[in-house]
Design a protein around this motif. Sequence first.
Motif: not given
Length: 147
Positions: A78, A93, A96, A145
């Motif tokens: 993160k 991060n 994302n 992700c």
Amino acid sequence: MGYVARVLALVAVGMFVSATASVAEEKDPLKPRVPADQLAEAKQMKNPVEATPENIAKGKALFEGKGTCVNCHGKEGKGDGPAGAILNPSPRNFTNCKFHKKRKDGELFWVIKNGSAGTGMVSLVPAAITEEEAWTIINYERSFCKE
Ligand code: HEC
């Protein structure tokens, strides 16, 4: 000071700061980091390491160990590692998914090799890891992700 010593110093300061201050923001993660004149070439680079479960596990070990990435990017990816807490802009991060959709593997590789100018992301190939190890870690970073 050598690279590893610098990171360890950052970790020590970061642990102190993260207990006392709030974390900075990321610089727009959807804008390319590779200079315009090298972007097309970077986008075309293919990751020579296959994203098999075994290679992703290797990437995790490198991310958390030899590569020192975890100190800034954090165990959960993160961007909230102990040294990341004192950096402005904040480390990427990797949870994302919009960021991952915007970037080709070659662009990530370019930054790991050349750094991102004006940020705490310095060149790590060959200072900390080999090119093949960088490609291996990229597969692990993609796995943050969950979409
Ligand atoms: C000293 C802190 C630090 C360490 C250690 C570090 N990073 Fe970063 N990283 C950053 C920061 C800060 C950014 C955000 C740079 C920006 O916004 O341009 C970043 C951004 C990135 C990006 C995003 C590039 C893009 O296209 O936007 C990648 C990929 C990356 N790091 C990979 C790694 C890998 C792999 C390692 C370990 C081998 C690592 N980083 C270690 C601080 C660090």
